[in-house]
Scaffold this motif. Structure first.
Motif, PDB file in Angstrom:
ATOM      1  N   VAL A  21       0.814  -1.043   0.046  1.00  0.00           N
ATOM      2  CA  VAL A  21      -0.026  -0.225  -0.009  1.00  0.00           C
ATOM      3  C   VAL A  21       0.867   1.173  -0.107  1.00  0.00           C
ATOM      4  N   HIS A  24       2.407   1.959  -3.415  1.00  0.00           N
ATOM      5  CA  HIS A  24       1.339   2.593  -4.252  1.00  0.00           C
ATOM      6  C   HIS A  24       0.999   4.009  -3.913  1.00  0.00           C
ATOM      7  N   CYS A  25       1.120   4.241  -2.701  1.00  0.00           N
ATOM      8  CA  CYS A  25       0.551   5.842  -2.365  1.00  0.00           C
ATOM      9  C   CYS A  25       1.748   6.723  -2.047  1.00  0.00           C
TER      10      CYS A  25
END
Length: 64
Positions: A21, A24-25
């Motif tokens: 996560v 991706h962020c």
């Protein structure tokens, strides 16, 4: 801001998901997975971790 994410190949599922996560962020992030390592990879795979960190810190990044 450049970010390096590092986790072990055998990290627990929660850590794997957190790393995915975050990867991706966070723009400008790099994810590295250390082979045959688990959660305490800095203790068990210190050479690999030091090489990753040294390589990352030696790069020239564009100003933010």
């Amino acid at each position: 801001m450049p970010v390096m994410l590092v986790r072990g190949e055998h990290a627990n599922p929660v850590m794997k998901e957190i790393t995915n996560v975050l990867g991706h962020c966070l723009p400008n992030s790099q994810t590295h997975i250390v082979d045959k390592a688990s959660h305490f990879l800095t203790a068990t795979h210190s050479k690999e971790c030091a090489e990753l960190l040294s390589t990352f810190l030696s790069k020239e990044f564009p100003p933010i």
